[in-house]
Design a protein around this motif. Structure first.
Motif, PDB file in Angstrom:
ATOM      1  N   ARG A 109       1.104  -1.307   0.168  1.00  0.00           N
ATOM      2  CA  ARG A 109       0.006   0.336  -0.168  1.00  0.00           C
ATOM      3  C   ARG A 109       1.015   1.424  -0.190  1.00  0.00           C
ATOM      4  N   SER A 110       0.271   3.001  -0.026  1.00  0.00           N
ATOM      5  CA  SER A 110       0.602   3.871  -0.097  1.00  0.00           C
ATOM      6  C   SER A 110       0.998   3.763   1.616  1.00  0.00           C
ATOM      7  N   ILE A 111       1.775   5.458   1.095  1.00  0.00           N
ATOM      8  CA  ILE A 111       1.892   5.770   2.826  1.00  0.00           C
ATOM      9  C   ILE A 111       0.255   7.246   2.521  1.00  0.00           C
ATOM     10  N   HIS A 112       0.006   7.054   1.776  1.00  0.00           N
ATOM     11  CA  HIS A 112      -1.705   8.466   0.875  1.00  0.00           C
ATOM     12  C   HIS A 112      -2.566   7.472   1.728  1.00  0.00           C
ATOM     13  N   ASP A 113      -2.516   6.056   1.484  1.00  0.00           N
ATOM     14  CA  ASP A 113      -3.586   4.804   2.451  1.00  0.00           C
ATOM     15  C   ASP A 113      -3.046   3.993   3.709  1.00  0.00           C
ATOM     16  N   PRO A 114      -2.621   4.790   4.537  1.00  0.00           N
ATOM     17  CA  PRO A 114      -2.489   4.388   5.930  1.00  0.00           C
ATOM     18  C   PRO A 114      -3.612   3.615   6.463  1.00  0.00           C
ATOM     19  N   ILE A 115      -2.801   2.920   7.627  1.00  0.00           N
ATOM     20  CA  ILE A 115      -3.590   1.701   8.393  1.00  0.00           C
ATOM     21  C   ILE A 115      -3.506   1.875   9.830  1.00  0.00           C
ATOM     22  N   THR A 116      -4.740   1.938  10.165  1.00  0.00           N
ATOM     23  CA  THR A 116      -4.645   1.356  11.791  1.00  0.00           C
ATOM     24  C   THR A 116      -3.700   0.242  12.971  1.00  0.00           C
TER      25      THR A 116
END
Length: 301
Positions: A67-74
């Motif tokens: 994934r991209s840094i623009h699609d963060p995940i918690t």
């Protein structure tokens, strides 16, 4: 139905988790699921120390550069993602190896996270304070309100500090008291290893790895990302130290020195965090015999 096993391999940065995970993945013919909160971002190809292309080829990897840094995940989202992925992997494998050093992600996978309160107004106020005054006053506030959690958390990570303060202010209770004390049931057996070694040796490995990252092009990678410096994934060790350097506030030697220093501090916090894992077996990464004995006792072998 045969038992399924998750071998969780965690430990401080640079201790040798990847090598141990690959050794057993090849021995057992099983896939690897990352529990690292940064190696999932494809833009962080050097500073997050992901497995090399050669290492990726040696085993089936999941949650690496997906994934991209623009699609963060918690951490909460990771829990759902990881459990769904494991359900799929266990249809064809009796064993899966989880490996990484991000304490909250590991906690989410092994024990589950308790639902914690959110308050958009409180968060907006904390975000504004961070924007105006920086992180230091927020860290001081966290140390005052919840010294136990302040000792464990990465106090250089704005997202973690702000989230803890948001929960404390919304609930009126310490964040550390609201973390999950009752592990959720998991449909697989867990073998939990914490890798560790002599502190001086570990710190030397950390220092040398930073130099290898510099040689591999970490400065150019960070420079290519500086327009996104405000993103949570880039407010972490190995990246945030470059932003003042790019502004001419200190030289390259000082930048490298700071990355090494903060990486060592991060390793110390990781070890503190992992001490809360009950029933975890602490092992030397080179002690293959003890690792094998653990797998035999648990029924994996």
């Amino acid at each position: 139905m045969s038992k399924t096993y998750l071998i969780n391999i965690c430990g401080p940065t640079a201790v040798g988790k990847t090598g141990v995970a690959l050794y057993w993945a090849e021995k057992l013919g099983c896939p690897i699921l990352s529990t690292d909160s940064r190696q999932c971002y494809k833009e962080l190809a050097i500073g997050s120390a992901p497995p090399s292309e050669e290492e990726i080829q040696r085993a089936d990897h999941h949650f690496i550069a997906d994934r991209s840094i623009h699609d963060p995940i918690t951490a909460g989202e990771y829990e759902r993602f990881a459990l769904e992925r494991l359900q799929t992997l266990f249809t064809e494998n009796n064993v899966v190896i989880a490996v990484g050093g991000s304490g909250m992600y590991i906690d989410a996978l092994l024990n589950g996270l308790d639902p914690l309160p959110t308050d958009a107004h409180i968060k907006a106020g904390l975000d504004e304070q961070f924007s105006e005054d920086g992180l230091e006053p927020l860290v001081a506030k966290l140390q005052e309100l919840d010294p136990v959690y302040a000792e464990k958390v990465d106090v250089n990570n704005p997202r973690r500090v702000i989230r803890a303060l948001e929960v404390i202010m919304a609930s009126g209770k310490k964040y550390s008291e609201q973390l999950n004390n009752s592990p959720k049931e998991r449909p697989f057996e867990i073998v939990n290893w914490v890798l560790n070694m002599d502190r001086e040796k570990l710190y030397d490995r950390i220092n040398r790895r930073v130099h290898l990252m510099i040689a591999d092009g970490l400065e150019a990678e960070a420079r290519s990302l500086k327009s996104h410096a405000e993103l949570p994934s880039l407010q972490t060790v190995g990246y945030r130290e470059w932003w003042p350097y790019f502004k001419g506030e200190y030289d390259l030697d000082r930048t490298i020195e700071l990355i090494q220093q903060y990486s060592r501090r991060y390793a110390k916090r990781q070890l503190t965090y992992f001490k809360r894992f009950e029933n975890a077996l602490w092992l030397d990464p080179n002690d293959i015999n003890s690792q094998e004995e653990s797998l035999r006792k648990s029924g994996v072998l």
